[in-house]
Design a protein around this motif. Structure first.
Motif, PDB file in Angstrom:
ATOM      1  N   LYS A 195     -54.240 -25.408  27.170  1.00  0.00           N
ATOM      2  CA  LYS A 195     -54.392 -24.118  26.508  1.00  0.00           C
ATOM      3  C   LYS A 195     -54.116 -24.179  25.017  1.00  0.00           C
ATOM      4  N   ALA A 196     -53.632 -25.299  24.505  1.00  0.00           N
ATOM      5  CA  ALA A 196     -53.303 -25.434  23.086  1.00  0.00           C
ATOM      6  C   ALA A 196     -54.566 -25.728  22.288  1.00  0.00           C
ATOM      7  N   VAL A 197     -54.734 -25.041  21.170  1.00  0.00           N
ATOM      8  CA  VAL A 197     -55.845 -25.270  20.259  1.00  0.00           C
ATOM      9  C   VAL A 197     -55.404 -26.316  19.245  1.00  0.00           C
ATOM     10  N   LEU A 198     -56.188 -27.386  19.093  1.00  0.00           N
ATOM     11  CA  LEU A 198     -55.829 -28.488  18.224  1.00  0.00           C
ATOM     12  C   LEU A 198     -56.479 -28.341  16.865  1.00  0.00           C
TER      13      LEU A 198
ATOM     14  N   PRO B 167     -51.420 -29.338  17.784  1.00  0.00           N
ATOM     15  CA  PRO B 167     -51.583 -27.906  18.110  1.00  0.00           C
ATOM     16  C   PRO B 167     -51.399 -27.031  16.877  1.00  0.00           C
ATOM     17  N   ILE B 168     -52.235 -26.011  16.777  1.00  0.00           N
ATOM     18  CA  ILE B 168     -52.220 -25.110  15.634  1.00  0.00           C
ATOM     19  C   ILE B 168     -52.235 -23.675  16.140  1.00  0.00           C
ATOM     20  N   ARG B 169     -51.519 -22.790  15.462  1.00  0.00           N
ATOM     21  CA  ARG B 169     -51.460 -21.376  15.813  1.00  0.00           C
ATOM     22  C   ARG B 169     -51.762 -20.535  14.584  1.00  0.00           C
ATOM     23  N   MET B 170     -52.160 -19.299  14.849  1.00  0.00           N
ATOM     24  CA  MET B 170     -52.512 -18.418  13.742  1.00  0.00           C
ATOM     25  C   MET B 170     -51.283 -18.049  12.912  1.00  0.00           C
ATOM     26  N   ASN B 171     -50.130 -17.868  13.567  1.00  0.00           N
ATOM     27  CA  ASN B 171     -48.937 -17.464  12.829  1.00  0.00           C
ATOM     28  C   ASN B 171     -48.323 -18.604  12.032  1.00  0.00           C
ATOM     29  N   GLU B 172     -48.821 -19.843  12.203  1.00  0.00           N
ATOM     30  CA  GLU B 172     -48.314 -20.968  11.428  1.00  0.00           C
ATOM     31  C   GLU B 172     -49.075 -21.183  10.126  1.00  0.00           C
ATOM     32  N   LEU B 173     -50.184 -20.493   9.937  1.00  0.00           N
ATOM     33  CA  LEU B 173     -50.973 -20.660   8.720  1.00  0.00           C
ATOM     34  C   LEU B 173     -50.260 -19.995   7.544  1.00  0.00           C
ATOM     35  N   ILE B 174     -50.238 -20.666   6.418  1.00  0.00           N
ATOM     36  CA  ILE B 174     -49.530 -20.200   5.225  1.00  0.00           C
ATOM     37  C   ILE B 174     -50.559 -19.897   4.139  1.00  0.00           C
ATOM     38  N   ALA B 175     -50.489 -18.707   3.576  1.00  0.00           N
ATOM     39  CA  ALA B 175     -51.402 -18.317   2.501  1.00  0.00           C
ATOM     40  C   ALA B 175     -51.083 -19.111   1.237  1.00  0.00           C
ATOM     41  N   VAL B 176     -52.125 -19.618   0.592  1.00  0.00           N
ATOM     42  CA  VAL B 176     -51.982 -20.434  -0.615  1.00  0.00           C
ATOM     43  C   VAL B 176     -52.476 -19.624  -1.809  1.00  0.00           C
TER      44      VAL B 176
END
Length: 297
Positions: free
Chosen positions: A177-180, A187-196
């Motif tokens: 179920k993890a999106v790579l 694994p990557i999640r939407m809440n881990e993305l950091i605005a640059v």
């Protein structure tokens, strides 16, 4: 060797240049080409669309993406995972039903074997002089006819369509179920993305005029021009992009974000994965290989 010497075909020696030229034109052998600067994306370009980012975000591993592109990728991958999970559950239900049918059929066979064994019970007295001969005759007849029946049952007939063996369906594995991440494979999640937030070289220029320039962004602290040959880092609290030299000489002494004033940790400093130049790899393999068939004698 001069230019005319490479095209000379009157020599008695099969030169390296002729061998390399014939290998490229024959279609056999692995080809290797060194990529130039134009084949490597810029440090401010998205890893998916390969275009300059308008709303950039960075992963904890330092890969830069356009926000819309990475969100569409995550949605697409989640949809695919949901489809695979649905197919896996369907296969699981089919296996469960087949096991139930096998168990019921096995129970029926046991009942039938029990009935046949009970029906063969003889209530009349058995003559000991004739029973042995009958048993021997029956055993001989069974031993003589058994190989033929077993061989006919074990070997299918490939020339008869009704007896042709069929391939079993491939079993699906339970999907993760993890999106790579498409670049790092983690694994990557939407809440881990950091605005640059890049600092433009000239704030008065609009986006089109800024993208037409080769030097577009500068360090948020030292105002040094950023590029593929300049190692950069992203600060998690503010999203500002600074050079690694500024990070080592200024920011790491106090561990304070110069834009927001927040305390920093090693986790808040994200090295930005950059492209490469035509001269140095910068962590990117600049040599492309194409594996082709080998000519055998």
């Amino acid at each position: 060797m001069t230019r005319h010497g490479k095209n000379c075909t009157a020599g008695a020696v099969y030169t390296y240049h002729e061998k390399k030229k014939d290998t490229a034109s024959s279609g056999y052998g692995t080809q290797s080409v060194r990529l130039g600067k134009d084949a490597i994306k810029d440090f401010d370009c998205c890893c998916l669309s390969l275009q300059p980012c308008q709303d950039p975000v960075v992963t904890p591993d330092g890969y830069l993406y356009e926000k819309q592109a990475i969100l569409e990728f995550l949605l697409h991958r989640k949809t695919e995972i949901a489809k695979k999970m649905k197919a896996y559950e369907k296969q699981k239900q089919a296996q469960k039903s087949s096991r139930q049918l096998e168990s019921t059929s096995e129970q029926r066979q046991q009942v039938e074997r029990f009935k046949t064994s009970e029906n063969t019970i003889v209530s009349k007295p058995i003559n000991p002089f004739t029973s042995g001969q009958k048993d021997g005759e029956t055993s001989k007849s069974q031993s003589g006819s058994e190989p033929a029946t077993s061989s006919s049952q074990s070997l299918p007939s490939f020339w008869i369509p009704s007896l042709t063996p069929e391939a079993k369906p491939t079993l699906l594995k339970k999907p993760s179920k993890a999106v790579l991440c498409p670049m790092s494979g983690r694994p990557i999640r939407m809440n881990e993305l950091i605005a640059v937030r890049f600092t433009p070289l000239d704030p008065s220029l609009d986006r089109v005029a800024l993208l037409n320039r080769q030097e577009r962004y500068v360090c948020a602290v030292t105002r040094d021009v950023l590029g593929n040959s300049v190692p950069c880092a992203v600060l998690r609290p503010s999203g500002s992009v600074v050079t690694q030299e500024c990070m080592e000489k200024l920011i790491r002494k106090d561990m304070v974000d110069p834009v927001t004033g927040d305390k920093l940790t090693d986790r808040d400093i994200i090295p930005l994965q950059r492209g490469g130049t035509g001269f140095s790899g910068s962590g990117v393999d600049l040599r492309a290989k194409e594996a082709r068939p080998v000519m055998q004698a």
